[in-house]
Design a protein around this motif. Sequence first.
Motif, PDB file in Angstrom:
ATOM      1  N   MET A   1      57.828 -15.524  70.485  1.00  0.00           N
ATOM      2  CA  MET A   1      58.118 -15.986  69.147  1.00  0.00           C
ATOM      3  C   MET A   1      56.830 -15.965  68.319  1.00  0.00           C
ATOM      4  SD  MET A   1      59.582 -19.553  67.611  1.00  0.00           S
ATOM      5  CE  MET A   1      61.164 -19.579  68.328  1.00  0.00           C
ATOM      6  N   SER A   2      56.939 -15.695  67.034  1.00  0.00           N
ATOM      7  CA  SER A   2      55.761 -15.634  66.186  1.00  0.00           C
ATOM      8  C   SER A   2      55.259 -17.028  65.845  1.00  0.00           C
ATOM      9  CB  SER A   2      56.090 -14.888  64.890  1.00  0.00           C
ATOM     10  OG  SER A   2      56.915 -15.689  64.066  1.00  0.00           O
ATOM     11  N   ILE A   3      54.033 -17.081  65.391  1.00  0.00           N
ATOM     12  CA  ILE A   3      53.440 -18.344  64.988  1.00  0.00           C
ATOM     13  C   ILE A   3      53.595 -18.473  63.482  1.00  0.00           C
ATOM     14  CG2 ILE A   3      51.283 -19.627  64.853  1.00  0.00           C
ATOM     15  CD1 ILE A   3      50.452 -18.369  67.457  1.00  0.00           C
ATOM     16  N   GLU A   4      54.095 -19.624  63.019  1.00  0.00           N
ATOM     17  CA  GLU A   4      54.279 -19.893  61.600  1.00  0.00           C
ATOM     18  C   GLU A   4      52.937 -19.873  60.876  1.00  0.00           C
ATOM     19  OE1 GLU A   4      57.176 -20.548  59.854  1.00  0.00           O
ATOM     20  OE2 GLU A   4      58.289 -20.076  61.659  1.00  0.00           O
ATOM     21  N   VAL A   5      52.985 -19.700  59.561  1.00  0.00           N
ATOM     22  CA  VAL A   5      51.784 -19.710  58.738  1.00  0.00           C
ATOM     23  C   VAL A   5      51.012 -21.011  58.958  1.00  0.00           C
ATOM     24  CG1 VAL A   5      50.951 -19.834  56.337  1.00  0.00           C
ATOM     25  CG2 VAL A   5      52.667 -18.134  56.984  1.00  0.00           C
ATOM     26  N   SER A   6      51.732 -22.133  59.048  1.00  0.00           N
ATOM     27  CA  SER A   6      51.082 -23.439  59.215  1.00  0.00           C
ATOM     28  C   SER A   6      50.237 -23.485  60.487  1.00  0.00           C
ATOM     29  CB  SER A   6      52.130 -24.554  59.232  1.00  0.00           C
ATOM     30  OG  SER A   6      53.082 -24.328  60.261  1.00  0.00           O
ATOM     31  N   SER A   7      50.815 -23.105  61.609  1.00  0.00           N
ATOM     32  CA  SER A   7      50.097 -23.122  62.884  1.00  0.00           C
ATOM     33  C   SER A   7      48.973 -22.098  62.898  1.00  0.00           C
ATOM     34  CB  SER A   7      51.059 -22.823  64.040  1.00  0.00           C
ATOM     35  OG  SER A   7      52.094 -23.763  64.051  1.00  0.00           O
ATOM     36  N   ARG A   8      49.239 -20.931  62.335  1.00  0.00           N
ATOM     37  CA  ARG A   8      48.242 -19.855  62.299  1.00  0.00           C
ATOM     38  C   ARG A   8      47.019 -20.312  61.504  1.00  0.00           C
ATOM     39  NH1 ARG A   8      47.558 -14.501  63.264  1.00  0.00           N
ATOM     40  NH2 ARG A   8      49.511 -14.378  64.382  1.00  0.00           N
TER      41      ARG A   8
ATOM     42  N   GLY B   1      44.773 -14.999  70.726  1.00  0.00           N
ATOM     43  CA  GLY B   1      44.749 -15.082  72.181  1.00  0.00           C
ATOM     44  C   GLY B   1      46.098 -14.788  72.810  1.00  0.00           C
ATOM     45  N   ASP B   2      47.053 -14.355  72.003  1.00  0.00           N
ATOM     46  CA  ASP B   2      48.385 -14.028  72.524  1.00  0.00           C
ATOM     47  C   ASP B   2      48.334 -12.699  73.266  1.00  0.00           C
ATOM     48  OD1 ASP B   2      49.952 -15.121  69.457  1.00  0.00           O
ATOM     49  OD2 ASP B   2      49.364 -16.276  71.205  1.00  0.00           O
ATOM     50  N   ALA B   3      49.366 -12.429  74.035  1.00  0.00           N
ATOM     51  CA  ALA B   3      49.487 -11.147  74.723  1.00  0.00           C
ATOM     52  C   ALA B   3      49.723 -10.043  73.688  1.00  0.00           C
ATOM     53  CB  ALA B   3      50.653 -11.193  75.699  1.00  0.00           C
ATOM     54  N   LYS B   4      49.587  -8.789  74.137  1.00  0.00           N
ATOM     55  CA  LYS B   4      49.813  -7.650  73.250  1.00  0.00           C
ATOM     56  C   LYS B   4      51.197  -7.771  72.615  1.00  0.00           C
ATOM     57  CE  LYS B   4      50.024  -2.660  73.140  1.00  0.00           C
ATOM     58  NZ  LYS B   4      50.127  -1.439  73.898  1.00  0.00           N
ATOM     59  N   PRO B   5      51.290  -7.593  71.289  1.00  0.00           N
ATOM     60  CA  PRO B   5      52.582  -7.746  70.624  1.00  0.00           C
ATOM     61  C   PRO B   5      53.577  -6.664  71.041  1.00  0.00           C
ATOM     62  CG  PRO B   5      50.926  -6.995  69.070  1.00  0.00           C
ATOM     63  CD  PRO B   5      50.221  -7.272  70.362  1.00  0.00           C
ATOM     64  N   SER B   6      54.822  -7.039  71.019  1.00  0.00           N
ATOM     65  CA  SER B   6      55.905  -6.122  71.337  1.00  0.00           C
ATOM     66  C   SER B   6      56.090  -5.133  70.183  1.00  0.00           C
ATOM     67  CB  SER B   6      57.195  -6.921  71.539  1.00  0.00           C
ATOM     68  OG  SER B   6      58.300  -6.060  71.642  1.00  0.00           O
ATOM     69  N   ALA B   7      56.762  -4.043  70.459  1.00  0.00           N
ATOM     70  CA  ALA B   7      57.105  -3.072  69.417  1.00  0.00           C
ATOM     71  C   ALA B   7      58.352  -3.507  68.659  1.00  0.00           C
ATOM     72  CB  ALA B   7      57.339  -1.696  70.042  1.00  0.00           C
ATOM     73  N   PHE B   8      58.994  -4.578  69.124  1.00  0.00           N
ATOM     74  CA  PHE B   8      60.252  -5.029  68.534  1.00  0.00           C
ATOM     75  C   PHE B   8      60.108  -6.464  68.048  1.00  0.00           C
ATOM     76  CE2 PHE B   8      61.006  -1.966  71.905  1.00  0.00           C
ATOM     77  CZ  PHE B   8      61.608  -0.953  71.168  1.00  0.00           C
ATOM     78  N   PHE B   9      60.809  -6.790  66.951  1.00  0.00           N
ATOM     79  CA  PHE B   9      60.681  -8.101  66.336  1.00  0.00           C
ATOM     80  C   PHE B   9      62.061  -8.644  65.984  1.00  0.00           C
ATOM     81  CE2 PHE B   9      56.991  -5.542  65.544  1.00  0.00           C
ATOM     82  CZ  PHE B   9      55.947  -6.383  65.888  1.00  0.00           C
TER      83      PHE B   9
ATOM     84  N   ALA C   1      64.633 -11.197  64.038  1.00  0.00           N
ATOM     85  CA  ALA C   1      64.638 -11.657  62.646  1.00  0.00           C
ATOM     86  C   ALA C   1      63.868 -12.961  62.476  1.00  0.00           C
ATOM     87  CB  ALA C   1      66.077 -11.820  62.161  1.00  0.00           C
ATOM     88  N   ASP C   2      63.947 -13.864  63.449  1.00  0.00           N
ATOM     89  CA  ASP C   2      63.262 -15.158  63.325  1.00  0.00           C
ATOM     90  C   ASP C   2      61.764 -15.062  63.616  1.00  0.00           C
ATOM     91  OD1 ASP C   2      63.422 -14.808  66.079  1.00  0.00           O
ATOM     92  OD2 ASP C   2      64.113 -16.848  66.484  1.00  0.00           O
ATOM     93  N   GLU C   3      61.266 -13.875  63.947  1.00  0.00           N
ATOM     94  CA  GLU C   3      59.846 -13.671  64.211  1.00  0.00           C
ATOM     95  C   GLU C   3      59.108 -13.050  63.025  1.00  0.00           C
ATOM     96  OE1 GLU C   3      59.885 -12.978  69.004  1.00  0.00           O
ATOM     97  OE2 GLU C   3      60.221 -11.234  67.738  1.00  0.00           O
ATOM     98  N   LEU C   4      59.792 -12.868  61.916  1.00  0.00           N
ATOM     99  CA  LEU C   4      59.181 -12.271  60.732  1.00  0.00           C
ATOM    100  C   LEU C   4      58.671 -13.392  59.832  1.00  0.00           C
ATOM    101  CD1 LEU C   4      61.872  -9.538  59.879  1.00  0.00           C
ATOM    102  CD2 LEU C   4      59.917  -9.382  61.452  1.00  0.00           C
TER     103      LEU C   4
ATOM    104  N   LEU D   1      59.546 -13.101  51.621  1.00  0.00           N
ATOM    105  CA  LEU D   1      58.949 -11.810  51.941  1.00  0.00           C
ATOM    106  C   LEU D   1      58.661 -11.808  53.434  1.00  0.00           C
ATOM    107  CD1 LEU D   1      56.453 -11.735  48.936  1.00  0.00           C
ATOM    108  CD2 LEU D   1      58.710 -10.659  49.054  1.00  0.00           C
ATOM    109  N   ARG D   2      59.575 -11.285  54.229  1.00  0.00           N
ATOM    110  CA  ARG D   2      59.484 -11.312  55.687  1.00  0.00           C
ATOM    111  C   ARG D   2      58.716 -10.094  56.189  1.00  0.00           C
ATOM    112  NH1 ARG D   2      60.958 -16.276  57.634  1.00  0.00           N
ATOM    113  NH2 ARG D   2      62.531 -17.145  56.248  1.00  0.00           N
ATOM    114  N   LEU D   3      57.530 -10.334  56.767  1.00  0.00           N
ATOM    115  CA  LEU D   3      56.636  -9.269  57.211  1.00  0.00           C
ATOM    116  C   LEU D   3      56.996  -8.772  58.604  1.00  0.00           C
ATOM    117  CD1 LEU D   3      54.039  -7.598  56.714  1.00  0.00           C
ATOM    118  CD2 LEU D   3      52.772  -9.489  57.769  1.00  0.00           C
TER     119      LEU D   3
END
Length: 183
Positions: A1-8, A69-77, A79-82, A92-94
């Motif tokens: 799962m992606s990290i939110e702007v707040s946590s990032r 420090g996360d593992a290499k990102p997947s090639a797939f995302f 919807a809730d990871e944008l 604006l979902r990146l």
Amino acid sequence: MSIEVSSRLKVIREKYGLSQRELAKRAGVTNGTISLIEQNRVSPSVSSLKKVLEGIPMSLAEFFTFDLGDAKPSAFFNADELPNLGNEEVQLRLVGSGIKDRNMCIMREYYHPHSDTGADMLQHEGQEGGVVVRGEIEITVGSETKVLKAGDAYYFDSNQPHRFRNISDDVCEVVSANSPPTV
């Protein structure tokens, strides 16, 4: 799962050894602004986030590709990871936020009824294009304005002043890309 702007923001701020107060001082914003963003109590606009990141200093692209420090990102995302680089009205979902050295920026955009990108026209280097997937959007590029509907598309040099507005009562969805990436 992606990290939110707040946590990032919190992780990056701490990796740079900055307190909330120091980052706020450097960025020219209030300490409360940094605190509210990190607590995920406010979702900063792109321009607000850019201003905060000037205090590090770091670009939006670096912010979203910074190695946490996360593992290499997947090639797939999923919807809730944008991550949402906009706000609740203009989402604006990146796509590919964890990819380093991206050569393009792809976004899935949602414009809620009567929302827009702001009174100030956008302007940046590169080119951008997109396709309206659902609803309709009024786009101004330079002195030309046109309402595009589902299936219509646009492509222009991004150094021309531009603005996006949903003038309808329905949500508009656009899939867009720009190169080089501005976020």
